[in-house]
Design a protein around this motif. Structure first.
Motif, PDB file in Angstrom:
ATOM      1  N   GLY A  37     -24.483  -7.376  61.140  1.00  0.00           N
ATOM      2  CA  GLY A  37     -23.217  -6.015  61.936  1.00  0.00           C
ATOM      3  C   GLY A  37     -22.096  -5.387  60.712  1.00  0.00           C
ATOM      4  O   GLY A  37     -21.713  -6.069  60.150  1.00  0.00           O
ATOM      5  N   VAL A  38     -20.950  -4.487  61.777  1.00  0.00           N
ATOM      6  CA  VAL A  38     -19.909  -4.618  61.756  1.00  0.00           C
ATOM      7  C   VAL A  38     -18.596  -5.542  62.898  1.00  0.00           C
ATOM      8  O   VAL A  38     -19.169  -5.096  63.514  1.00  0.00           O
ATOM      9  CB  VAL A  38     -19.473  -3.163  61.588  1.00  0.00           C
ATOM     10  N   ASP A  39     -17.873  -5.699  62.085  1.00  0.00           N
ATOM     11  CA  ASP A  39     -17.330  -6.258  63.460  1.00  0.00           C
ATOM     12  C   ASP A  39     -16.243  -4.856  64.145  1.00  0.00           C
ATOM     13  O   ASP A  39     -16.387  -4.403  63.672  1.00  0.00           O
ATOM     14  CB  ASP A  39     -16.421  -7.221  62.954  1.00  0.00           C
ATOM     15  N   ASP A  81     -28.158   8.268  58.434  1.00  0.00           N
ATOM     16  CA  ASP A  81     -29.072   6.771  59.375  1.00  0.00           C
ATOM     17  C   ASP A  81     -29.549   6.272  58.129  1.00  0.00           C
ATOM     18  O   ASP A  81     -30.004   6.366  57.363  1.00  0.00           O
ATOM     19  CB  ASP A  81     -30.195   7.607  59.998  1.00  0.00           C
ATOM     20  N   GLY A  82     -29.402   4.501  57.881  1.00  0.00           N
ATOM     21  CA  GLY A  82     -30.431   3.877  57.641  1.00  0.00           C
ATOM     22  C   GLY A  82     -29.676   3.179  56.017  1.00  0.00           C
ATOM     23  O   GLY A  82     -29.983   2.423  55.279  1.00  0.00           O
ATOM     24  N   ASP A  83     -28.026   3.778  56.004  1.00  0.00           N
ATOM     25  CA  ASP A  83     -27.694   2.891  55.104  1.00  0.00           C
ATOM     26  C   ASP A  83     -27.659   2.094  55.748  1.00  0.00           C
ATOM     27  O   ASP A  83     -26.689   0.909  57.025  1.00  0.00           O
ATOM     28  CB  ASP A  83     -26.010   3.954  55.058  1.00  0.00           C
ATOM     29  N   ILE A  84     -27.108   0.642  54.280  1.00  0.00           N
ATOM     30  CA  ILE A  84     -27.109  -0.186  54.308  1.00  0.00           C
ATOM     31  C   ILE A  84     -25.567  -0.935  53.763  1.00  0.00           C
ATOM     32  O   ILE A  84     -25.733  -0.187  52.238  1.00  0.00           O
ATOM     33  CB  ILE A  84     -28.092  -0.980  53.535  1.00  0.00           C
ATOM     34  N   LEU A 134     -26.500  -2.618  58.803  1.00  0.00           N
ATOM     35  CA  LEU A 134     -27.301  -0.901  58.602  1.00  0.00           C
ATOM     36  C   LEU A 134     -26.298  -0.325  59.608  1.00  0.00           C
ATOM     37  O   LEU A 134     -26.407  -0.623  61.007  1.00  0.00           O
ATOM     38  CB  LEU A 134     -28.604  -1.431  58.873  1.00  0.00           C
ATOM     39  N   LEU A 135     -26.179   0.941  59.144  1.00  0.00           N
ATOM     40  CA  LEU A 135     -25.124   1.581  59.888  1.00  0.00           C
ATOM     41  C   LEU A 135     -25.914   3.241  60.355  1.00  0.00           C
ATOM     42  O   LEU A 135     -26.882   3.598  59.665  1.00  0.00           O
ATOM     43  CB  LEU A 135     -24.005   1.936  58.916  1.00  0.00           C
ATOM     44  N   GLN A 191     -35.133   0.349  65.084  1.00  0.00           N
ATOM     45  CA  GLN A 191     -34.512   0.089  65.965  1.00  0.00           C
ATOM     46  C   GLN A 191     -33.739  -0.683  66.859  1.00  0.00           C
ATOM     47  O   GLN A 191     -32.598  -0.077  67.308  1.00  0.00           O
ATOM     48  CB  GLN A 191     -36.126  -0.323  67.347  1.00  0.00           C
ATOM     49  N   TYR A 192     -33.947  -2.147  66.504  1.00  0.00           N
ATOM     50  CA  TYR A 192     -32.956  -2.943  67.078  1.00  0.00           C
ATOM     51  C   TYR A 192     -31.137  -3.063  66.940  1.00  0.00           C
ATOM     52  O   TYR A 192     -30.446  -2.856  67.630  1.00  0.00           O
ATOM     53  CB  TYR A 192     -33.093  -4.226  66.737  1.00  0.00           C
ATOM     54  N   LEU A 193     -30.858  -2.705  65.026  1.00  0.00           N
ATOM     55  CA  LEU A 193     -30.567  -1.747  65.092  1.00  0.00           C
ATOM     56  C   LEU A 193     -29.559  -1.478  65.082  1.00  0.00           C
ATOM     57  O   LEU A 193     -27.702  -1.310  64.700  1.00  0.00           O
ATOM     58  CB  LEU A 193     -30.470  -2.268  63.447  1.00  0.00           C
TER      59      LEU A 193
END
Length: 465
Positions: free
Chosen positions: A306-308, A329-332, A345-346, A438-440
């Motif tokens: 993920g992101v810091d 939604d869903g951009d990587i 994934l953002l 879902q988790y992300l």
């Protein structure tokens, strides 16, 4: 910014540095509304030890770069491992318990991690110090951790460090750090919020790791133990007719070639460019950096799948509009140079500005095996983050100037999108992608919650001064 201030000569310590005494002035100003206590009065501290030899697997050995703000960086490739024998020796000196505070004593100062139940097996390098708050102390570990990550806490950690070539925070200097005695009701509120949020953060991190293992097992039919990607030299030959415009040995290693060929016998695959757009981030100037605002993402900002939550630099709204990098939604995001292959994934609420060492992948066409773009984005994340992504990185990365990079070759990465002859395996792929999404989604919510918690604490700290 140049700042001029006065200090009585009688108050000068044996070692004179302007930042140290400026920090003292700031603390004295804060004491007009708050009581403070030194860390030496309320905590014990112990640093890790030097281990000369790492292992490929084993016990996690946390170093300076693993210490980030509130969280630890457990990204694959960033965590070193040591043997059980070495770990047993280190555990005699220090064994982590929940609510210990970890800080780095050199290099990247001004960051503190609050440990959870997920840290039970970690060990520490000599440059990382653990702080354990005494049970009878009038300050809670969560308060100390949040404070050390605040502007006032960071300034003390940085200004108390000394060194001619590399700043280092000694144990004596650490004990001098002043921490505020906030109302216990407020401390309890932040303790409950921070500990529960961090537990959820690491729970989701390990759930995502489990999905990556399931993805590898599905794609490689449990053959991963047979694969070796060591750097040992290998002699092989390649038909000139098989060479393309990029010639470098890693691209044509028979083992990697056979893995990819076998994969394409079992699965229908597409190139990323067949169903997604890929765009590169933009270069930045130092003048565009702010102390707070919208996160500026660099390759080092992509951690833990993920992101810091807390980046080194931020952008204001004007810079954000100038860069024009809206997130859907869903951009990587995928790091392309240096630390290649870090993936996040953002979602639309994830306002960020990303630099030119990162590329954004956005689904443009659906594939028939997936119900919607969410599941496809989740699956793409798993493939890029897993072994298949690593194989293709190793196959395509070249050294550009001084850093390894992928240039524009991410677009040519192959992604399995359905199983040949096994509808059940295709259903598994879809299910894994949907779970990942879902988790992300939950993961990003927790990351945003951590940011909000620190901002809220900083605000309460100022209002209590």
């Amino acid at each position: 910014m140049l700042q001029i201030f006065e200090i009585l000569s009688s108050e000068l310590s044996a070692i004179w540095t302007a930042p140290k005494h400026n920090s003292k002035i700031n603390i004295e100003e804060a004491k007009t509304g708050l009581n403070f206590v030194s860390l030496g009065e309320v905590a014990s501290r112990v640093s890790g030890q030097y281990i000369p030899e790492y292992t490929e697997v084993g016990v996690p050995y946390l170093r300076v770069d693993n210490i980030r703000q509130l969280i630890a960086n457990f990204s694959e490739g960033d965590v070193a491992f040591i043997s059980e024998v070495d770990a047993s020796r280190l555990w005699k000196r220090y064994k982590c318990t929940p609510s210990d505070i970890l800080i780095s004593r050199t290099a990247s100062l001004g960051k503190a991690v609050l440990t959870t139940s997920h840290f039970s097996s970690i060990t520490l390098s000599q440059h990382v110090t653990a702080i354990r708050i005494k049970e009878e102390a009038p300050v809670l570990p969560s308060t100390v951790c949040l404070f050390l990550n605040s502007a006032l806490g960071k300034s003390q950690l940085n200004s108390n460090a000394m060194g001619s070539t590399r700043l280092e925070l000694s144990h004596a200097a650490l004990e001098e750090i002043q921490v505020p005695l906030l109302p216990m009701e407020l401390q309890n509120k932040y303790y409950d919020q921070l500990t529960s949020t961090l537990e959820k953060y690491y729970d989701l991190f390990y759930k995502i790791k489990d999905l990556l293992i399931e993805t590898d097992n599905l794609l490689f039919k449990n053959k991963l133990l047979e694969m070796s990607f060591s750097r040992s030299y290998e002699v092989f030959s390649t038909e000139t007719s098989q060479l393309d415009e990029y010639w470098f040995p890693n691209r044509y290693l028979p083992k990697k070639q056979s893995i990819l060929k076998e994969l394409e016998l079992d699965f229908s695959c597409l190139k990323i460019s067949d169903f997604a757009d890929v765009s590169r981030g933009k270069g930045t100037n130092v003048s565009e950096y702010e102390k707070d605002g919208i996160p500026f993402l660099r390759t080092s900002s992509l951690i833990n799948n993920g992101v810091d939550p807390f980046t080194d630099h931020y952008a204001n709204q004007e810079t954000y509009k100038k860069f024009s990098q809206p997130i859907l939604d869903g951009d990587i995001l995928f790091s392309m140079e240096g630390k290649i292959g870090q993936v996040a994934l953002l979602f639309e609420k994830s306002q960020v500005v990303f630099k030119n060492h990162i590329e954004l992948i956005r689904i443009k066409n659906m594939v028939s095996s997936f119900k919607d773009s969410k599941g496809l984005s989740g699956w793409l994340f798993l493939v890029l983050s897993g072994t298949l992504g690593k194989i293709q990185i190793q196959k395509n990365a070249v050294v550009q100037s001084t850093l390894p990079g992928l240039a524009s070759r991410l677009r040519d990465f192959i992604i399995p999108i359905s199983s040949i002859g096994s509808p059940f395996e295709t259903d598994q792929m879809v299910d894994l992608g949907e779970k990942a999404f879902q988790y992300l989604t939950e993961y990003m919510e927790v990351i945003l919650d951590l940011r909000k918690l620190q901002i809220s604490f900083d605000s309460d700290l100022l209002s209590n001064e």
